[in-house]
Design a protein around this motif. Structure first.
Motif, PDB file in Angstrom:
ATOM      1  N   GLU A  28       0.823  -1.205   0.000  1.00 56.20           N
ATOM      2  CA  GLU A  28       0.000   0.000   0.000  1.00 56.20           C
ATOM      3  C   GLU A  28       0.862   1.262   0.000  1.00 56.20           C
ATOM      4  O   GLU A  28       1.962   1.294   0.577  1.00 56.20           O
ATOM      5  CB  GLU A  28      -0.907   0.015   1.234  1.00 56.20           C
ATOM      6  N   LEU A  29       0.357   2.285  -0.651  1.00 50.50           N
ATOM      7  CA  LEU A  29       1.031   3.577  -0.628  1.00 50.50           C
ATOM      8  C   LEU A  29       1.197   4.051   0.815  1.00 50.50           C
ATOM      9  O   LEU A  29       0.286   3.902   1.635  1.00 50.50           O
ATOM     10  CB  LEU A  29       0.219   4.615  -1.416  1.00 50.50           C
ATOM     11  N   SER A  30       2.341   4.620   1.106  1.00 48.61           N
ATOM     12  CA  SER A  30       2.583   5.165   2.439  1.00 48.61           C
ATOM     13  C   SER A  30       1.835   6.486   2.607  1.00 48.61           C
ATOM     14  O   SER A  30       1.302   7.053   1.641  1.00 48.61           O
ATOM     15  CB  SER A  30       4.075   5.389   2.646  1.00 48.61           C
ATOM     16  N   THR A  31       1.817   6.978   3.823  1.00 47.45           N
ATOM     17  CA  THR A  31       1.192   8.273   4.089  1.00 47.45           C
ATOM     18  C   THR A  31       1.800   9.357   3.218  1.00 47.45           C
ATOM     19  O   THR A  31       1.087  10.158   2.591  1.00 47.45           O
ATOM     20  CB  THR A  31       1.345   8.650   5.576  1.00 47.45           C
ATOM     21  N   ASP A  32       3.123   9.402   3.156  1.00 42.16           N
ATOM     22  CA  ASP A  32       3.794  10.432   2.362  1.00 42.16           C
ATOM     23  C   ASP A  32       3.510  10.277   0.873  1.00 42.16           C
ATOM     24  O   ASP A  32       3.388  11.280   0.144  1.00 42.16           O
ATOM     25  CB  ASP A  32       5.305  10.398   2.607  1.00 42.16           C
ATOM     26  N   GLU A  33       3.400   9.041   0.399  1.00 40.57           N
ATOM     27  CA  GLU A  33       3.118   8.822  -1.018  1.00 40.57           C
ATOM     28  C   GLU A  33       1.701   9.282  -1.361  1.00 40.57           C
ATOM     29  O   GLU A  33       1.477   9.877  -2.425  1.00 40.57           O
ATOM     30  CB  GLU A  33       3.293   7.339  -1.362  1.00 40.57           C
ATOM     31  N   VAL A  34       0.743   9.018  -0.478  1.00 38.29           N
ATOM     32  CA  VAL A  34      -0.621   9.490  -0.724  1.00 38.29           C
ATOM     33  C   VAL A  34      -0.659  11.009  -0.703  1.00 38.29           C
ATOM     34  O   VAL A  34      -1.307  11.640  -1.545  1.00 38.29           O
ATOM     35  CB  VAL A  34      -1.600   8.905   0.319  1.00 38.29           C
ATOM     36  N   VAL A  55       0.444  12.331  -3.998  1.00 41.49           N
ATOM     37  CA  VAL A  55      -0.619  12.259  -5.010  1.00 41.49           C
ATOM     38  C   VAL A  55      -1.585  13.422  -4.833  1.00 41.49           C
ATOM     39  O   VAL A  55      -1.963  14.097  -5.807  1.00 41.49           O
ATOM     40  CB  VAL A  55      -1.379  10.923  -4.905  1.00 41.49           C
ATOM     41  N   ILE A  56      -1.992  13.676  -3.592  1.00 44.34           N
ATOM     42  CA  ILE A  56      -2.934  14.769  -3.317  1.00 44.34           C
ATOM     43  C   ILE A  56      -2.337  16.108  -3.736  1.00 44.34           C
ATOM     44  O   ILE A  56      -2.999  16.933  -4.378  1.00 44.34           O
ATOM     45  CB  ILE A  56      -3.307  14.786  -1.823  1.00 44.34           C
ATOM     46  N   HIS A  57      -1.065  16.323  -3.387  1.00 43.08           N
ATOM     47  CA  HIS A  57      -0.410  17.592  -3.715  1.00 43.08           C
ATOM     48  C   HIS A  57      -0.294  17.770  -5.232  1.00 43.08           C
ATOM     49  O   HIS A  57      -0.555  18.860  -5.764  1.00 43.08           O
ATOM     50  CB  HIS A  57       0.974  17.642  -3.075  1.00 43.08           C
ATOM     51  N   GLN A  58       0.083  16.702  -5.930  1.00 38.75           N
ATOM     52  CA  GLN A  58       0.195  16.792  -7.387  1.00 38.75           C
ATOM     53  C   GLN A  58      -1.166  17.041  -8.038  1.00 38.75           C
ATOM     54  O   GLN A  58      -1.274  17.808  -9.004  1.00 38.75           O
ATOM     55  CB  GLN A  58       0.812  15.508  -7.953  1.00 38.75           C
ATOM     56  N   ALA A  59      -2.211  16.412  -7.500  1.00 39.29           N
ATOM     57  CA  ALA A  59      -3.557  16.630  -8.025  1.00 39.29           C
ATOM     58  C   ALA A  59      -3.981  18.083  -7.818  1.00 39.29           C
ATOM     59  O   ALA A  59      -4.592  18.701  -8.698  1.00 39.29           O
ATOM     60  CB  ALA A  59      -4.545  15.686  -7.357  1.00 39.29           C
ATOM     61  N   ARG A  60      -3.635  18.621  -6.660  1.00 40.85           N
ATOM     62  CA  ARG A  60      -3.954  20.026  -6.371  1.00 40.85           C
ATOM     63  C   ARG A  60      -3.221  20.954  -7.333  1.00 40.85           C
ATOM     64  O   ARG A  60      -3.795  21.944  -7.828  1.00 40.85           O
ATOM     65  CB  ARG A  60      -3.579  20.357  -4.930  1.00 40.85           C
ATOM     66  N   VAL A  99      -7.002  13.314   5.312  1.00 39.33           N
ATOM     67  CA  VAL A  99      -8.125  14.241   5.148  1.00 39.33           C
ATOM     68  C   VAL A  99      -7.682  15.653   5.483  1.00 39.33           C
ATOM     69  O   VAL A  99      -7.968  16.610   4.757  1.00 39.33           O
ATOM     70  CB  VAL A  99      -9.321  13.812   6.022  1.00 39.33           C
ATOM     71  N   ALA A 100      -6.962  15.805   6.609  1.00 40.52           N
ATOM     72  CA  ALA A 100      -6.501  17.127   7.034  1.00 40.52           C
ATOM     73  C   ALA A 100      -5.536  17.725   6.019  1.00 40.52           C
ATOM     74  O   ALA A 100      -5.562  18.941   5.757  1.00 40.52           O
ATOM     75  CB  ALA A 100      -5.831  17.023   8.409  1.00 40.52           C
ATOM     76  N   PHE A 101      -4.695  16.880   5.414  1.00 44.01           N
ATOM     77  CA  PHE A 101      -3.740  17.380   4.422  1.00 44.01           C
ATOM     78  C   PHE A 101      -4.478  17.898   3.188  1.00 44.01           C
ATOM     79  O   PHE A 101      -4.175  18.986   2.678  1.00 44.01           O
ATOM     80  CB  PHE A 101      -2.770  16.274   4.020  1.00 44.01           C
ATOM     81  N   ALA A 102      -5.458  17.123   2.704  1.00 42.76           N
ATOM     82  CA  ALA A 102      -6.235  17.565   1.537  1.00 42.76           C
ATOM     83  C   ALA A 102      -6.971  18.863   1.849  1.00 42.76           C
ATOM     84  O   ALA A 102      -7.007  19.791   1.029  1.00 42.76           O
ATOM     85  CB  ALA A 102      -7.226  16.476   1.132  1.00 42.76           C
ATOM     86  N   SER A 103      -7.538  18.949   3.040  1.00 44.06           N
ATOM     87  CA  SER A 103      -8.260  20.159   3.434  1.00 44.06           C
ATOM     88  C   SER A 103      -7.335  21.361   3.519  1.00 44.06           C
ATOM     89  O   SER A 103      -7.704  22.480   3.149  1.00 44.06           O
ATOM     90  CB  SER A 103      -8.962  19.932   4.775  1.00 44.06           C
ATOM     91  N   SER A 104      -6.104  21.124   3.992  1.00 42.76           N
ATOM     92  CA  SER A 104      -5.142  22.223   4.112  1.00 42.76           C
ATOM     93  C   SER A 104      -4.750  22.790   2.751  1.00 42.76           C
ATOM     94  O   SER A 104      -4.322  23.943   2.663  1.00 42.76           O
ATOM     95  CB  SER A 104      -3.880  21.751   4.856  1.00 42.76           C
ATOM     96  N   LEU A 105      -4.899  21.984   1.701  1.00 43.98           N
ATOM     97  CA  LEU A 105      -4.604  22.429   0.340  1.00 43.98           C
ATOM     98  C   LEU A 105      -5.830  23.013  -0.337  1.00 43.98           C
ATOM     99  O   LEU A 105      -5.836  23.208  -1.554  1.00 43.98           O
ATOM    100  CB  LEU A 105      -4.056  21.255  -0.487  1.00 43.98           C
ATOM    101  N   LYS A 106      -6.850  23.303   0.460  1.00 45.90           N
ATOM    102  CA  LYS A 106      -8.114  23.855  -0.046  1.00 45.90           C
ATOM    103  C   LYS A 106      -8.757  22.922  -1.072  1.00 45.90           C
ATOM    104  O   LYS A 106      -9.246  23.340  -2.125  1.00 45.90           O
ATOM    105  CB  LYS A 106      -7.902  25.253  -0.625  1.00 45.90           C
ATOM    106  N   MET A 107      -8.796  21.638  -0.720  1.00 42.94           N
ATOM    107  CA  MET A 107      -9.510  20.652  -1.509  1.00 42.94           C
ATOM    108  C   MET A 107     -10.683  20.132  -0.690  1.00 42.94           C
ATOM    109  O   MET A 107     -10.787  20.417   0.515  1.00 42.94           O
ATOM    110  CB  MET A 107      -8.569  19.504  -1.913  1.00 42.94           C
ATOM    111  N   LEU A 108     -11.556  19.373  -1.332  1.00 42.10           N
ATOM    112  CA  LEU A 108     -12.755  18.855  -0.681  1.00 42.10           C
ATOM    113  C   LEU A 108     -12.621  17.344  -0.512  1.00 42.10           C
ATOM    114  O   LEU A 108     -12.891  16.586  -1.457  1.00 42.10           O
ATOM    115  CB  LEU A 108     -13.996  19.196  -1.511  1.00 42.10           C
TER     116      LEU A 108
END
Length: 361
Positions: free
Chosen positions: A82-88, A91-96, A120-129
């Motif tokens: 499975e992808l690690s926390t940092d790897e996920v 992905v979120i940062h690149q998508a943003r 979830v908190a990381f995605a939210s911090s990047l102003k994502m939903l």
């Protein structure tokens, strides 16, 4: 006058869909997130941005259930892959950076990941939903509180039948129905936007169970009921006879209700149609628990791995492929032409997903 009424009805339905979209994703978001996401959404809608609005990330193939309709059952389950926390987070940062708006955490069962709140908190911090698809077994009041504190925008809880015994039978998990209902009620009580996620089959349309599911959603006070088309993937990959027929689709179309009951995605409430495939419409793509970029979670074709290549490069590879030439009004796995070309390779593969190769190579 008749034409005018049709136009008025279309406008009213569009307003209902827009209202639902706001309730599901924007209602609980802070104003900076609302504004940022709205700007990106407008750019997608009117400026031709090629990045998808939504990204689904599979966090794990692990699950407590063994559903008879599972779309993930053909994949090898290995937590060490499975992808690690940092790897996920990458992905979120690149998508943003590409301009995406929504992140959906998927499984298996994503609540089995102990780092879910952090993601979830990381995605939210990047102003994502950030939203969540879950079977509800681990969606306890304490977990709901933590997820809401982290910035979770919405949750979709799976229910396969309005009857406890049938739901538990389909999931092969005693007590699953009551736990899912308890989770739904808690989400509603806490004003966390909540959707019942179910699927249409020839059986539940004929029996009336799907109609009863919609009524159960009303009684529970959920924001919406999402119906997923019978998808010939996973457990159903070789069961073409299960696909909905024209009469089934007519019956299904009568259950759709703009702003409350939708087929696959919020805007899909058109009668007598297949659902619009968000992947084929370039609104969405999927990253598997092992990092493979796929058109969606049900299509076991990989266009590369985020551990090896940047997300943009993999997404361009997908967008430019011949796969994107198929009809977007039908799921790829239900498309006879696609199945004729790829099904044998998928069925005989030692491990999924298989790597995509251009059809003329």
């Amino acid at each position: 006058m008749r034409v005018k009424n049709k136009k008025q009805m279309m406008i009213l339905n569009n307003l209902k869909v827009a209202s639902l979209a706001y309730r599901l994703y924007f209602k609980t978001a802070p104003w900076p997130v609302k504004i940022s996401c709205a700007i990106r959404f407008i750019r997608h809608r009117f400026a031709g941005i090629t990045a998808p609005i939504s990204v689904m990330i599979g966090l794990t193939y692990r699950c407590q259930c063994d559903c008879v309709h599972c779309g993930m059952n053909l994949y090898r389950v290995d937590p060490e892959e499975e992808l690690s926390t940092d790897e996920v987070k990458s992905v979120i940062h690149q998508a943003r950076e590409l301009g995406s708006v929504e992140i959906t955490f998927f499984g298996g069962e994503p609540l089995l990941r102990e780092d879910l709140e952090e993601l979830v908190a990381f995605a939210s911090s990047l102003k994502m939903l950030p939203s969540l698809d879950t079977n509800g077994l681990l969606l306890t009041p304490e977990r709901i509180r933590k997820l809401m504190d982290a910035g979770l925008a919405a949750v979709k809880v799976s229910l396969d039948s309005p009857e406890a015994e049938e739901h538990d039978r389909l999931r092969k998990t005693p007590g699953c129905f009551e736990k899912a209902l308890t989770a739904i009620r808690e989400c509603v009580n806490r004003n966390l936007p909540c959707v019942i996620s179910t699927y249409a089959s020839r059986e539940n349309l004929k029996s009336g169970d799907l109609k009863e599911m919609i009524e159960l959603g009303r009684k529970l006070g959920v924001d919406a009921v999402r119906i997923i088309d019978t998808t010939l993937s996973g457990c159903f990959i070789s069961s073409s006879g299960l696909a909905l027929k024209t009469d089934d689709r007519i019956q299904l179309s009568n259950l759709l209700e703009p702003g409350f009951v939708f087929l696959e995605n919020l805007a899909s409430s058109r009668p007598l149609t297949h659902p619009v495939c968000s992947a084929m419409a370039r609104r969405y793509f999927y990253v598997s628990p092992r990092g493979n970029v796929q058109p969606c979670c049900f299509v076991p074709l990989s266009f590369g791995n985020i551990r090896n290549d940047p997300l943009k490069e993999l997404l361009d590879r997908l967008w430019e492929s011949t796969v994107m030439s198929y009809d977007c009004d039908q799921c790829l796995m239900n498309n006879p032409e696609f199945r004729e070309k790829y099904l044998r390779r998928i069925e005989t593969a030692e491990n999924l997903p298989i790597m995509f190769k251009e059809e003329n190579s």
